[in-house]
Design a protein around this motif. Structure first.
Motif, mmCIF file in Angstrom:
data_model
loop_
_atom_site.group_PDB
_atom_site.id
_atom_site.type_symbol
_atom_site.label_atom_id
_atom_site.label_comp_id
_atom_site.label_asym_id
_atom_site.label_seq_id
_atom_site.Cartn_x
_atom_site.Cartn_y
_atom_site.Cartn_z
ATOM 1 N N GLY A 169 51.292 41.343 35.737
ATOM 2 C CA GLY A 169 50.429 40.922 34.644
ATOM 3 C C GLY A 169 48.995 41.373 34.862
ATOM 4 N N ALA A 170 48.748 42.194 35.882
ATOM 5 C CA ALA A 170 47.396 42.662 36.208
ATOM 6 C C ALA A 170 46.922 43.686 35.176
ATOM 7 N N THR A 171 45.700 43.522 34.709
ATOM 8 C CA THR A 171 45.116 44.478 33.773
ATOM 9 C C THR A 171 44.031 45.328 34.429
ATOM 10 N N LYS A 172 43.460 44.827 35.546
ATOM 11 C CA LYS A 172 42.388 45.568 36.215
ATOM 12 C C LYS A 172 42.236 45.053 37.641
ATOM 13 N N VAL A 173 41.967 45.959 38.575
ATOM 14 C CA VAL A 173 41.580 45.577 39.933
ATOM 15 C C VAL A 173 40.082 45.789 40.008
ATOM 16 N N CYS A 174 39.325 44.691 40.058
ATOM 17 C CA CYS A 174 37.861 44.770 40.054
ATOM 18 C C CYS A 174 37.322 45.274 41.384
ATOM 19 N N SER A 175 37.916 44.796 42.472
ATOM 20 C CA SER A 175 37.485 45.243 43.793
ATOM 21 C C SER A 175 38.622 45.061 44.782
ATOM 22 N N SER A 176 38.557 45.859 45.840
ATOM 23 C CA SER A 176 39.559 45.754 46.886
ATOM 24 C C SER A 176 38.936 46.228 48.192
ATOM 25 N N THR A 177 38.883 45.323 49.176
ATOM 26 C CA THR A 177 38.413 45.664 50.510
ATOM 27 C C THR A 177 39.474 45.214 51.499
ATOM 28 N N GLN A 178 39.206 45.370 52.778
ATOM 29 C CA GLN A 178 40.159 44.923 53.784
ATOM 30 C C GLN A 178 40.241 43.406 53.847
ATOM 31 N N ASN A 179 39.233 42.701 53.300
ATOM 32 C CA ASN A 179 39.194 41.244 53.393
ATOM 33 C C ASN A 179 39.365 40.520 52.066
ATOM 34 N N GLN A 180 39.223 41.220 50.936
ATOM 35 C CA GLN A 180 39.297 40.534 49.648
ATOM 36 C C GLN A 180 39.673 41.502 48.535
ATOM 37 N N ALA A 181 40.452 40.999 47.583
ATOM 38 C CA ALA A 181 40.782 41.749 46.374
ATOM 39 C C ALA A 181 40.584 40.834 45.175
ATOM 40 N N VAL A 182 40.053 41.384 44.091
ATOM 41 C CA VAL A 182 39.858 40.639 42.849
ATOM 42 C C VAL A 182 40.645 41.356 41.768
ATOM 43 N N VAL A 183 41.603 40.641 41.173
ATOM 44 C CA VAL A 183 42.504 41.206 40.170
ATOM 45 C C VAL A 183 42.338 40.424 38.870
ATOM 46 N N LEU A 184 42.155 41.136 37.767
ATOM 47 C CA LEU A 184 42.085 40.499 36.453
ATOM 48 C C LEU A 184 43.436 40.575 35.777
ATOM 49 N N CYS A 185 43.845 39.447 35.210
ATOM 50 C CA CYS A 185 45.016 39.379 34.350
ATOM 51 C C CYS A 185 44.515 39.025 32.958
ATOM 52 N N ASP A 186 45.376 38.873 32.002
ATOM 53 C CA ASP A 186 44.944 38.613 30.631
ATOM 54 C C ASP A 186 44.027 37.403 30.530
ATOM 55 N N GLU A 187 44.402 36.297 31.102
ATOM 56 C CA GLU A 187 43.647 35.047 30.972
ATOM 57 C C GLU A 187 43.084 34.547 32.291
ATOM 58 N N THR A 188 43.370 35.222 33.394
ATOM 59 C CA THR A 188 43.089 34.681 34.720
ATOM 60 C C THR A 188 42.473 35.742 35.628
#
Length: 83
Positions: free
Chosen positions: A17-36
């Motif tokens: 359900g992922a629409t975008k990966v905002c950032s990705s490092t060795q310690n953190q990833a931020v993934v956008l879904c439609d509502e979340t």
């Protein structure tokens, strides 16, 4: 489409359900879904699969924490980074 998150042995996480990966490092990833927005933290994380056409992303590494937040609760970028 709603998001579906599955974690296997704390070493592999799949987000459907992922629409975008905002950032990705060795310690953190931020993934956008439609509502979340999903924030995944861990160690030695890397992207194993990125298929935004099918709305699927997969990370491997030591998964420590997964946080979900609604887009309506969006915080400023600097506040998310410097908690």
């Amino acid at each position: 489409m709603s998001e579906l998150v599955s974690i296997e042995n704390q070493n592999l996480i799949v987000v459907k359900g992922a629409t975008k990966v905002c950032s990705s490092t060795q310690n953190q990833a931020v993934v956008l879904c439609d509502e979340t927005t999903i924030v995944i933290t861990g160690n030695e994380m890397e992207v194993k699969k990125l298929d935004l056409d099918n709305k699927e992303v997969c990370f491997s590494g030591k998964i420590n924490n997964v946080k979900f937040s609604n887009k309506s609760e969006k915080q400023p970028f600097l506040k998310r980074i410097f908690k």
